[in-house]
Write a protein that holds these residues in place. Structure first.
Motif, PDB file in Angstrom:
ATOM      1  N   VAL A 128      -3.015   5.000   2.348  1.00  0.00           N
ATOM      2  CA  VAL A 128      -3.105   5.408   3.749  1.00  0.00           C
ATOM      3  C   VAL A 128      -2.697   6.877   3.845  1.00  0.00           C
ATOM      4  O   VAL A 128      -1.707   7.289   3.236  1.00  0.00           O
ATOM      5  N   ILE A 129      -3.459   7.663   4.589  1.00  0.00           N
ATOM      6  CA  ILE A 129      -3.090   9.049   4.851  1.00  0.00           C
ATOM      7  C   ILE A 129      -2.763   9.156   6.331  1.00  0.00           C
ATOM      8  O   ILE A 129      -3.563   8.756   7.183  1.00  0.00           O
ATOM      9  N   ASN A 179      -7.206  17.144   8.171  1.00  0.00           N
ATOM     10  CA  ASN A 179      -7.871  18.214   7.430  1.00  0.00           C
ATOM     11  C   ASN A 179      -9.090  17.658   6.688  1.00  0.00           C
ATOM     12  O   ASN A 179      -8.973  16.746   5.867  1.00  0.00           O
ATOM     13  N   SER A 180     -10.254  18.206   6.958  1.00  0.00           N
ATOM     14  CA  SER A 180     -11.497  17.676   6.388  1.00  0.00           C
ATOM     15  C   SER A 180     -11.575  17.881   4.882  1.00  0.00           C
ATOM     16  O   SER A 180     -12.152  17.056   4.160  1.00  0.00           O
ATOM     17  N   HIS A 181     -10.996  18.978   4.380  1.00  0.00           N
ATOM     18  CA  HIS A 181     -11.035  19.211   2.932  1.00  0.00           C
ATOM     19  C   HIS A 181     -10.169  18.187   2.207  1.00  0.00           C
ATOM     20  O   HIS A 181     -10.561  17.678   1.149  1.00  0.00           O
ATOM     21  N   LEU A 182      -9.017  17.855   2.777  1.00  0.00           N
ATOM     22  CA  LEU A 182      -8.158  16.830   2.187  1.00  0.00           C
ATOM     23  C   LEU A 182      -8.893  15.499   2.147  1.00  0.00           C
ATOM     24  O   LEU A 182      -8.876  14.795   1.127  1.00  0.00           O
ATOM     25  N   ARG A 183      -9.557  15.146   3.226  1.00  0.00           N
ATOM     26  CA  ARG A 183     -10.302  13.885   3.276  1.00  0.00           C
ATOM     27  C   ARG A 183     -11.435  13.876   2.248  1.00  0.00           C
ATOM     28  O   ARG A 183     -11.685  12.867   1.596  1.00  0.00           O
ATOM     29  N   LYS A 215     -11.459   7.357  -6.895  1.00  0.00           N
ATOM     30  CA  LYS A 215     -12.211   6.205  -7.392  1.00  0.00           C
ATOM     31  C   LYS A 215     -11.241   5.095  -7.794  1.00  0.00           C
ATOM     32  O   LYS A 215     -10.237   5.332  -8.457  1.00  0.00           O
ATOM     33  N   GLY A 216     -11.542   3.877  -7.357  1.00  0.00           N
ATOM     34  CA  GLY A 216     -10.678   2.746  -7.667  1.00  0.00           C
ATOM     35  C   GLY A 216      -9.545   2.568  -6.676  1.00  0.00           C
ATOM     36  O   GLY A 216      -8.759   1.625  -6.807  1.00  0.00           O
ATOM     37  N   VAL A 217      -9.443   3.467  -5.715  1.00  0.00           N
ATOM     38  CA  VAL A 217      -8.401   3.371  -4.688  1.00  0.00           C
ATOM     39  C   VAL A 217      -9.078   3.179  -3.335  1.00  0.00           C
ATOM     40  O   VAL A 217      -9.992   3.935  -2.972  1.00  0.00           O
ATOM     41  N   GLU A 218      -8.655   2.179  -2.595  1.00  0.00           N
ATOM     42  CA  GLU A 218      -9.196   1.930  -1.263  1.00  0.00           C
ATOM     43  C   GLU A 218      -8.461   2.829  -0.277  1.00  0.00           C
ATOM     44  O   GLU A 218      -7.238   2.778  -0.173  1.00  0.00           O
ATOM     45  N   LEU A 219      -9.218   3.641   0.432  1.00  0.00           N
ATOM     46  CA  LEU A 219      -8.647   4.664   1.296  1.00  0.00           C
ATOM     47  C   LEU A 219      -8.703   4.244   2.764  1.00  0.00           C
ATOM     48  O   LEU A 219      -9.730   3.750   3.244  1.00  0.00           O
ATOM     49  N   PHE A 222       0.844  -1.181   0.000  1.00  0.00           N
ATOM     50  CA  PHE A 222       0.000   0.000   0.000  1.00  0.00           C
ATOM     51  C   PHE A 222       0.885   1.238   0.000  1.00  0.00           C
ATOM     52  O   PHE A 222       2.079   1.169   0.295  1.00  0.00           O
ATOM     53  N   ILE A 223       0.294   2.362  -0.367  1.00  0.00           N
ATOM     54  CA  ILE A 223       0.997   3.643  -0.408  1.00  0.00           C
ATOM     55  C   ILE A 223       0.542   4.477   0.789  1.00  0.00           C
ATOM     56  O   ILE A 223      -0.639   4.517   1.118  1.00  0.00           O
ATOM     57  N   THR A 224       1.498   5.122   1.436  1.00  0.00           N
ATOM     58  CA  THR A 224       1.163   6.036   2.533  1.00  0.00           C
ATOM     59  C   THR A 224       1.604   7.451   2.179  1.00  0.00           C
ATOM     60  O   THR A 224       2.752   7.678   1.795  1.00  0.00           O
ATOM     61  N   LEU A 225       0.663   8.381   2.273  1.00  0.00           N
ATOM     62  CA  LEU A 225       0.984   9.803   2.202  1.00  0.00           C
ATOM     63  C   LEU A 225       1.140  10.278   3.635  1.00  0.00           C
ATOM     64  O   LEU A 225       0.171  10.360   4.384  1.00  0.00           O
ATOM     65  N   LEU A 226       2.370  10.543   4.021  1.00  0.00           N
ATOM     66  CA  LEU A 226       2.678  11.001   5.373  1.00  0.00           C
ATOM     67  C   LEU A 226       2.875  12.506   5.323  1.00  0.00           C
ATOM     68  O   LEU A 226       3.856  12.994   4.747  1.00  0.00           O
TER      69      LEU A 226
END
Length: 350
Positions: A273-274, A281-285, A293-297, A135-139
Motif C-alpha cells: 500500500v502506498i 506523484n505519478s512518477h512514483l506510481r 512484479k510479483g507484488v500486488e499494489l 501487507f506493507i504500507t509505504l507512508l
C-alpha cells in the motif's frame, strides 16, 4: 453507522460523512470536503502553526454544515463523530477535537478519537476492501517517510523510517534551492515531466544499505552543491531547472520504490500500500507499476492520498465498528507513537 469525521492535524481542514455497514464491513462516502491552506502558507515558505489553527477555526463549522446538507442528514442521523486526535500540530488538533467534543455533548453522541497514521494505513479500505493481511504500507508525505507492516487493524510494526528529512520535505527543500514556490513537490513533478534526469547524477542515500531505513538530507545537500556550481538558482536556465527537477524526482522515487519492494520481500508480504501526499506523484506510481512484479499494489485515489476526513471516518468504522467501545478519556496528542495502538478485540475483551 453514520460517522461524521473531522481532520485538522496540519494544514488541511477536512470533513466527511461515511455510512458503514458493520455486518458486511463495507461502507460508502456520503459527502466530503477538503479545504487546503496552501495559498495562505505559501508566502511563509511553510506551515505556520498559529496561522493553521486560525484557518481551521474559521473553516470547520461551515464545512460541517455543508457536508451534512449535501448528504441530506441532520444531527439526529449521526451515530458518532470521528476526529483526528493526533499526531499533528497541537493547536490545529485542538480545533478539531474541541469542535467534536462540543457537538457530541450537545447532540448526545460518542466521539471516536483516531490516530492520523492509522487513517493513512487503512485508506485503501475506502475503495471497498482492505488488502489481505499482512501487507506493507509505504507512508510517505511532507512529515513522514516510513514502512509499516500491517498484520491486522491495530497491529502495526514500524520496520523502516527516515533518519532525517522526510521525502516530501526533501522535495520542498530541493524546490526552494531551485527557486520554486512552496509547496515544492508538485512544482518539481511539473518541471520533471520535460526534464532529463540523467544530466545530473544525484546520490541515492542508503539505497545499498541492507536495511529498510531512509535518509534524504544528503540528497538535499547534493542538490545544493549542484545548483551552486551552476551559479545559483537565479543563474539556472529553464532547461537546467527542468533537468535538475527530473533528477531530484528520480532519485527520491528510486529510493522509495527500492526500499518498499525490499520490505515486501524481506517480510514475505506480497501486498504493498502506498499512502500519504507523495503517493500522488505519478512518477512514483509508474516506477512501482513497472518494477513491482510479483507484488500486488494498492493505491488510494489521488484525493485520498493527502490528509482527508474520509480516511479518518473509515479508520473509526474499522476500529469501533468491530465493537470496541469509545474511550472514556482521551486528549489531543501532538506526539503519538504508532506502536501504542492495539487491535480492537483487545479493547472489547477489556
Amino acid at each position: 453507522m453514520n460517522i461524521l469525521a473531522i481532520e485538522s492535524s496540519c494544514d488541511e481542514t477536512a470533513v466527511a460523512l461515511y455510512a458503514g455497514d458493520a455486518a458486511t464491513g463495507c461502507g460508502r462516502i456520503l459527502a466530503e470536503q477538503i479545504a487546503s491552506q496552501i495559498e495562505t502558507h505559501a508566502r511563509f515558505g511553510g506551515v505556520v502553526p498559529e496561522v493553521a489553527s486560525r484557518e481551521h477555526l474559521a473553516a470547520l463549522p461551515p464545512m460541517v454544515d455543508a457536508v451534512m446538507q449535501e448528504a441530506d442528514l441532520g444531527w439526529n442521523h449521526i451515530d458518532a463523530i470521528a476526529v483526528t486526535s493526533g499526531p499533528g500540530l497541537m493547536g490545529a488538533l485542538l480545533v478539531g477535537t474541541s469542535f467534536a467534543r462540543a457537538a457530541a455533548c450537545v447532540h448526545g453522541i460518542p466521539v471516536l478519537p483516531v490516530h492520523h497514521m492509522e487513517g493513512h494505513l487503512l485508506a485503501p479500505g475506502l475503495a471497498g476492501q482492505l488488502p489481505a493481511f499482512p501487507f506493507i504500507t509505504l507512508l510517505v508525505s511532507g512529515g513522514h517517510t516510513m514502512l509499516v507492516r500491517v498484520d491486522a487493524i491495530g497491529s502495526y510494526s514500524l520496520i523502516g523510517q527516515t533518519l532525517d528529512d522526510a521525502a516530501g520535505e526533501c522535495f520542498d527543500k530541493s524546490a526552494r534551492l531551485l527557486g520554486l514556490p512552496y509547496p515544492g513537490g508538485p512544482e518539481v513533478a511539473r518541471l520533471a515531466r520535460d526534464g532529463d534526469a540523467s544530466r545530473f547524477p544525484l546520490p541515492r542515500p542508503m539505497l545499498n544499505k541492507d536495511n529498510l531505513d531512509f535518509s534524504f538530507s544528503g540528497l538535499k545537500t547534493a542538490v545544493m552543491y549542484a545548483v551552486r556550481k551552476l551559479g545559483g538558482s537565479e543563474a539556472l536556465s529553464d532547461q537546467e531547472r527542468r533537468d535538475m527537477a527530473a533528477a531530484i524526482e528520480e532519485a527520491i522515487c528510486d529510493v522509495l520504490v527500492s526500499k518498499a519492494l525490499r520490505a515486501c520481500r524481506q517480510q514475505r508480504a506480497p501486498r504493498l500500500v502506498i499512502a500519504g501526499g507523495v503517493a500522488a506523484n505519478s512518477h512514483l506510481r509508474g516506477l512501482l507499476a513497472s518494477r513491482g512484479k510479483g507484488v500486488e499494489l494498492f493505491l488510494p485515489e489521488l484525493r485520498h492520498c493527502t490528509d482527508n476526513a474520509a480516511m479518518i471516518a473509515y479508520a473509526a468504522f474499522a476500529r469501533y465498528g468491530a465493537g470496541a467501545p469509545a474511550p472514556a478519556e482521551w486528549d489531543a496528542r501532538p506526539r503519538w507513537p504508532l506502536h501504542e495502538l492495539t487491535p480492537p478485540h483487545t479493547l472489547i475483551s477489556n
